[in-house]
Design an enzyme around this catalytic site. Structure first.
Site, PDB file in Angstrom:
ATOM      1  N   ASP A 175       0.813  -1.214   0.000  1.00  0.00           N
ATOM      2  CA  ASP A 175       0.000   0.000   0.000  1.00  0.00           C
ATOM      3  C   ASP A 175       0.848   1.267   0.000  1.00  0.00           C
ATOM      4  O   ASP A 175       2.069   1.230   0.232  1.00  0.00           O
ATOM      5  CB  ASP A 175      -0.921   0.014   1.225  1.00  0.00           C
ATOM      6  CG  ASP A 175      -2.112  -0.916   1.064  1.00  0.00           C
ATOM      7  OD1 ASP A 175      -2.389  -1.325  -0.070  1.00  0.00           O
ATOM      8  OD2 ASP A 175      -2.770  -1.220   2.082  1.00  0.00           O
TER       9      ASP A 175
ATOM     10  N   MET B   6      -8.174   9.117   9.165  1.00  0.00           N
ATOM     11  CA  MET B   6      -8.696   9.628   7.889  1.00  0.00           C
ATOM     12  C   MET B   6      -9.702  10.763   8.099  1.00  0.00           C
ATOM     13  O   MET B   6     -10.720  10.849   7.429  1.00  0.00           O
ATOM     14  CB  MET B   6      -9.365   8.484   7.102  1.00  0.00           C
ATOM     15  CG  MET B   6      -8.448   7.298   6.863  1.00  0.00           C
ATOM     16  SD  MET B   6      -9.321   5.826   6.229  1.00  0.00           S
ATOM     17  CE  MET B   6     -10.196   5.279   7.716  1.00  0.00           C
TER      18      MET B   6
ATOM     19  N   LYS C 153      -3.634   3.697  -2.461  1.00  0.00           N
ATOM     20  CA  LYS C 153      -4.894   4.428  -2.584  1.00  0.00           C
ATOM     21  C   LYS C 153      -4.739   5.803  -1.958  1.00  0.00           C
ATOM     22  O   LYS C 153      -4.137   5.961  -0.894  1.00  0.00           O
ATOM     23  CB  LYS C 153      -6.024   3.697  -1.861  1.00  0.00           C
ATOM     24  CG  LYS C 153      -6.355   2.308  -2.371  1.00  0.00           C
ATOM     25  CD  LYS C 153      -7.591   1.781  -1.658  1.00  0.00           C
ATOM     26  CE  LYS C 153      -7.928   0.362  -2.081  1.00  0.00           C
ATOM     27  NZ  LYS C 153      -7.018  -0.618  -1.476  1.00  0.00           N
TER      28      LYS C 153
END
Length: 253
Positions: A34, A169, A56
């Protein structure tokens, strides 16, 4: 022996990966990694290992989750040892549960190797203990993009939480988060810290209160860990990784 390892690479500092996680990197035929994985860890892969970037970013995915799921079991079906290298811990906001479910459905042997999550590591590197006998006896990890965030009970429960809140996030929507927490009963003077790129040399921490932190949001961006609670006050005396901690602002500017 064919197997898929779902590995937590830790929060950014490459030395924080577990010994078991490192062994999974070394034995892998294929590594899917990732964006938040420190690429120094890939240097320990075997020379013939296939490296696949699966990074991502908000609204920008190199590979969709469905594609990643397919690659995991397809390579395993080819008798490859596959290591899925994920930032932090695969089972804490890492979609590791989704990937494990696909592997289970496909009859693929897999193993979960936990990692140190940024929710605990970033505050530690910022000098913020998440629990303290006099200040906080509980910790709640929250997603900043929770689909239930428009439900009144969701905000009421968070606002009345007496321990420490850690929000993953959450930078983009944090002004809204602060507004909702205050509206539903949290003290506007509650201390807040936002830790950008925690545990790395790029780490930067800004502090304030629910009412004042909006004045510093321009100084940070994703990836960042948000910590809300009285324990943030301890940073002024416990910080050790960054050289110049910023004092908490006690009023709105």
């Amino acid at each position: 022996m064919t197997k898929v390892y779902l590995v937590g690479a830790g929060p950014g500092d490459p030395e924080l990966i577990t010994v078991k996680g490192m062994k999974a990197i070394e034995r892998a035929d294929v590594i899917l990694y990732d964006r938040l994985v420190n690429e120094e860890l890939l240097e320990y892969a075997s020379k013939g290992a296939k490296l696949i970037f699966c990074g991502k970013q908000p609204d920008q995915h190199t590979l969709r989750q469905e594609n990643i799921n397919d690659l995991l079991w397809q390579y395993a079906k080819k008798n490859k040892v596959v290591t899925r290298l994920k930032g932090g811990d695969p089972f804490i906001f890492g979609r590791g549960g989704e990937e494990a479910a696909v592997l289970s459905e496909k009859g693929i042997d897999f193993e979960i190797i936990p990692g140190i999550t940024s929710g605990s590591a970033a505050p530690a590197y910022a000098g913020i203990p998440l629990t303290h006998r006099e200040l906080s006896s509980s910790v709640t990890f929250v997603s900043g993009v929770n689909p239930q965030e428009d439900v009144v009970d969701y905000w009421t429960n968070l606002a009345r939480h007496k321990g420490t809140l850690c929000i993953y996030m959450g930078v983009k929507k944090f002004p809204h988060t602060c507004e909702q927490l205050i509206t539903h009963g949290m003290d506007p003077d509650m201390p807040v810290a936002i830790i950008h790129w925690g545990t790395t040399q790029e780490q930067k921490t800004v502090t304030g209160t629910l009412a004042s932190i909006h004045t510093k949001l321009h100084e940070v961006s994703n990836p960042s860990m948000i910590v809300i609670g009285e324990v943030v006050r301890l940073r002024e005396s416990l910080q050790w990784f960054e050289k110049e901690p910023q004092p908490i602002i006690s009023s709105v500017i």
